[in-house]
Design a protein around this motif. Sequence first.
Motif, PDB file in Angstrom:
ATOM      1  N   GLN A 141       0.838  -1.153   0.043  1.00 54.19           N
ATOM      2  CA  GLN A 141      -0.049   0.065   0.001  1.00 54.19           C
ATOM      3  C   GLN A 141       0.819   1.221   0.013  1.00 54.19           C
ATOM      4  OE1 GLN A 141       1.386  -1.517   3.324  1.00 54.19           O
ATOM      5  NE2 GLN A 141      -0.832  -2.383   3.031  1.00 54.19           N
ATOM      6  N   ILE A 142       0.367   2.382  -0.598  1.00 55.33           N
ATOM      7  CA  ILE A 142       0.855   3.798  -0.470  1.00 55.33           C
ATOM      8  C   ILE A 142       0.015   4.603   0.130  1.00 55.33           C
ATOM      9  CG2 ILE A 142       0.673   4.005  -2.858  1.00 55.33           C
ATOM     10  CD1 ILE A 142       3.672   4.793  -2.873  1.00 55.33           C
ATOM     11  N   GLY A 143       0.598   5.701   0.541  1.00 51.17           N
ATOM     12  CA  GLY A 143      -0.191   6.865   0.904  1.00 51.17           C
ATOM     13  C   GLY A 143      -0.475   7.822  -0.143  1.00 51.17           C
ATOM     14  N   VAL A 144      -1.466   8.558  -0.014  1.00 51.14           N
ATOM     15  CA  VAL A 144      -1.797   9.622  -1.156  1.00 51.14           C
ATOM     16  C   VAL A 144      -2.060  10.780  -0.375  1.00 51.14           C
ATOM     17  CG1 VAL A 144      -3.650  10.102  -2.603  1.00 51.14           C
ATOM     18  CG2 VAL A 144      -2.969   7.514  -2.362  1.00 51.14           C
ATOM     19  N   GLU A 145      -1.509  11.902  -0.891  1.00 45.45           N
ATOM     20  CA  GLU A 145      -1.506  13.347  -0.270  1.00 45.45           C
ATOM     21  C   GLU A 145      -2.209  14.180  -1.410  1.00 45.45           C
ATOM     22  OE1 GLU A 145       1.992  13.883   2.880  1.00 45.45           O
ATOM     23  OE2 GLU A 145       2.512  14.130   0.752  1.00 45.45           O
ATOM     24  N   ARG A 146      -2.917  15.096  -0.925  1.00 43.76           N
ATOM     25  CA  ARG A 146      -3.114  16.161  -1.614  1.00 43.76           C
ATOM     26  C   ARG A 146      -2.965  17.648  -0.880  1.00 43.76           C
ATOM     27  NH1 ARG A 146      -9.003  15.879  -4.176  1.00 43.76           N
ATOM     28  NH2 ARG A 146      -9.526  15.794  -2.001  1.00 43.76           N
ATOM     29  N   ASP A 147      -2.446  18.406  -1.437  1.00 42.69           N
ATOM     30  CA  ASP A 147      -1.859  19.760  -0.686  1.00 42.69           C
ATOM     31  C   ASP A 147      -1.277  19.652   0.541  1.00 42.69           C
ATOM     32  OD1 ASP A 147      -3.192  21.233  -2.919  1.00 42.69           O
ATOM     33  OD2 ASP A 147      -5.144  21.099  -1.897  1.00 42.69           O
ATOM     34  N   GLY A 148      -0.201  18.647   0.829  1.00 42.11           N
ATOM     35  CA  GLY A 148       0.430  18.134   1.850  1.00 42.11           C
ATOM     36  C   GLY A 148      -0.135  17.439   2.997  1.00 42.11           C
ATOM     37  N   GLU A 149      -1.780  16.967   2.798  1.00 42.00           N
ATOM     38  CA  GLU A 149      -2.425  16.447   3.786  1.00 42.00           C
ATOM     39  C   GLU A 149      -2.669  14.950   3.435  1.00 42.00           C
ATOM     40  OE1 GLU A 149      -3.524  17.605   6.654  1.00 42.00           O
ATOM     41  OE2 GLU A 149      -2.810  19.434   6.444  1.00 42.00           O
ATOM     42  N   LEU A 150      -2.631  14.186   4.139  1.00 46.99           N
ATOM     43  CA  LEU A 150      -2.812  12.617   3.992  1.00 46.99           C
ATOM     44  C   LEU A 150      -4.328  12.374   3.717  1.00 46.99           C
ATOM     45  CD1 LEU A 150      -1.617   9.867   3.943  1.00 46.99           C
ATOM     46  CD2 LEU A 150      -2.375   9.585   6.208  1.00 46.99           C
ATOM     47  N   VAL A 151      -4.742  11.918   2.499  1.00 45.34           N
ATOM     48  CA  VAL A 151      -6.183  11.664   2.174  1.00 45.34           C
ATOM     49  C   VAL A 151      -6.585  10.355   2.140  1.00 45.34           C
ATOM     50  CG1 VAL A 151      -6.351  14.076   0.898  1.00 45.34           C
ATOM     51  CG2 VAL A 151      -5.673  11.722  -0.403  1.00 45.34           C
ATOM     52  N   GLY A 152      -5.507   9.503   2.140  1.00 41.04           N
ATOM     53  CA  GLY A 152      -5.938   8.048   2.146  1.00 41.04           C
ATOM     54  C   GLY A 152      -4.763   7.124   1.725  1.00 41.04           C
ATOM     55  N   ILE A 153      -5.071   5.751   1.362  1.00 41.21           N
ATOM     56  CA  ILE A 153      -4.139   4.765   1.064  1.00 41.21           C
ATOM     57  C   ILE A 153      -4.679   4.254  -0.493  1.00 41.21           C
ATOM     58  CG2 ILE A 153      -3.218   2.803   1.638  1.00 41.21           C
ATOM     59  CD1 ILE A 153      -2.229   4.799   3.486  1.00 41.21           C
ATOM     60  N   VAL A 154      -3.632   4.043  -1.057  1.00 39.84           N
ATOM     61  CA  VAL A 154      -4.058   2.953  -2.367  1.00 39.84           C
ATOM     62  C   VAL A 154      -3.435   1.644  -2.036  1.00 39.84           C
ATOM     63  CG1 VAL A 154      -3.448   2.611  -4.743  1.00 39.84           C
ATOM     64  CG2 VAL A 154      -4.216   4.913  -3.959  1.00 39.84           C
ATOM     65  N   THR A 155      -4.086   0.716  -2.317  1.00 33.93           N
ATOM     66  CA  THR A 155      -3.447  -0.749  -2.070  1.00 33.93           C
ATOM     67  C   THR A 155      -3.617  -1.326  -3.406  1.00 33.93           C
ATOM     68  OG1 THR A 155      -5.629  -1.656  -1.441  1.00 33.93           O
ATOM     69  CG2 THR A 155      -4.319  -0.766   0.147  1.00 33.93           C
ATOM     70  N   TYR A 156      -3.192  -2.716  -3.689  1.00 33.48           N
ATOM     71  CA  TYR A 156      -3.575  -3.312  -4.970  1.00 33.48           C
ATOM     72  C   TYR A 156      -5.066  -3.721  -4.939  1.00 33.48           C
ATOM     73  CZ  TYR A 156       1.424  -3.908  -5.676  1.00 33.48           C
ATOM     74  OH  TYR A 156       2.816  -3.803  -5.955  1.00 33.48           O
ATOM     75  N   ARG A 157      -5.599  -4.018  -3.684  1.00 32.04           N
ATOM     76  CA  ARG A 157      -6.930  -4.388  -3.672  1.00 32.04           C
ATOM     77  C   ARG A 157      -8.062  -3.166  -4.139  1.00 32.04           C
ATOM     78  NH1 ARG A 157     -10.095  -7.038   1.565  1.00 32.04           N
ATOM     79  NH2 ARG A 157     -12.272  -7.224   0.695  1.00 32.04           N
ATOM     80  N   SER A 158      -7.624  -2.108  -3.534  1.00 27.20           N
ATOM     81  CA  SER A 158      -8.363  -0.613  -3.962  1.00 27.20           C
ATOM     82  C   SER A 158      -8.180  -0.535  -5.590  1.00 27.20           C
ATOM     83  CB  SER A 158      -7.925   0.382  -3.221  1.00 27.20           C
ATOM     84  OG  SER A 158      -6.774   1.059  -3.603  1.00 27.20           O
ATOM     85  N   VAL A 159      -7.005  -0.870  -6.068  1.00 26.76           N
ATOM     86  CA  VAL A 159      -6.761  -0.778  -7.462  1.00 26.76           C
ATOM     87  C   VAL A 159      -7.667  -1.701  -8.379  1.00 26.76           C
ATOM     88  CG1 VAL A 159      -5.266  -0.916  -9.430  1.00 26.76           C
ATOM     89  CG2 VAL A 159      -4.421   0.245  -7.311  1.00 26.76           C
TER      90      VAL A 159
END
Length: 244
Positions: free
Chosen positions: A36-54
């Motif tokens: 999994q890897i974190g996802v940022e927008r404007d310097g804020e953590l907005v969530g995670i992407v995983t193989y399952r979510s893909v």
Amino acid sequence: MYTIADLPIENVLQTVEYDLGLESALRRMFEHGYTQIGVERDGELVGIVTYRSVVRTLLAFHQLGVGHKTLDKISVGAAVEDAHTVSKDANLLAVFDALAEYTYIVVDRDDEWRILTDYDLLTRLKRMLEPFLLIESIEMQLRDIFTRVFGDSLSEQLAETFDEEHPLPTPASIEHCSYAHYAQFISIHWEEFESLFDDQQDVIRELVLEIGDMRNQLFHFRIDDSDEFDRDLLRFGQSYFSSV
């Protein structure tokens, strides 16, 4: 009660930008062995992407009739899921509850996001539990050896060996023996054990006493970190006594 702050969480959550192409994010995950890897927008953590979510995102796109889109045309933001953040001040048992439902949790520690996966926790638990399990296994093996050698007369032999004049208390049965009992009983009745232990009386005595000392340190909380144990010696003892 321990909190999550007391749990060693070494892995810093790596992140990508929200508008990064999904293909690029997957390549980064694959190259670094991330699940999994974190996802940022404007310097804020907005969530995670995983193989399952893909996979879930691609199935949704297919169902909506836009499955022709390639990964480089889909942004990471389309596959974001909740980061499952847990406070570092939360009860440590919250980790088990969270990881029973999710495969990871994210903890804000030292002004950065740390990630703990179910695999990390299982690996840590194995490391913590191994000394307990090895010591218990060795003790069960010693009891089995004593029972095989003396049969139904074992309790009687124990009572005669550790009588009122002996400094160690008289055990009611093999289940009431300590490692000190085991070591002395083997030495006193060496003739009966010699063929099993290949004429290694001193080695066996010191091995049993050393394991007994580790057992007392561990079970009476006289050691801060189970990693300080000589695991190789415990593994040797478990392997040796299981082969007798």
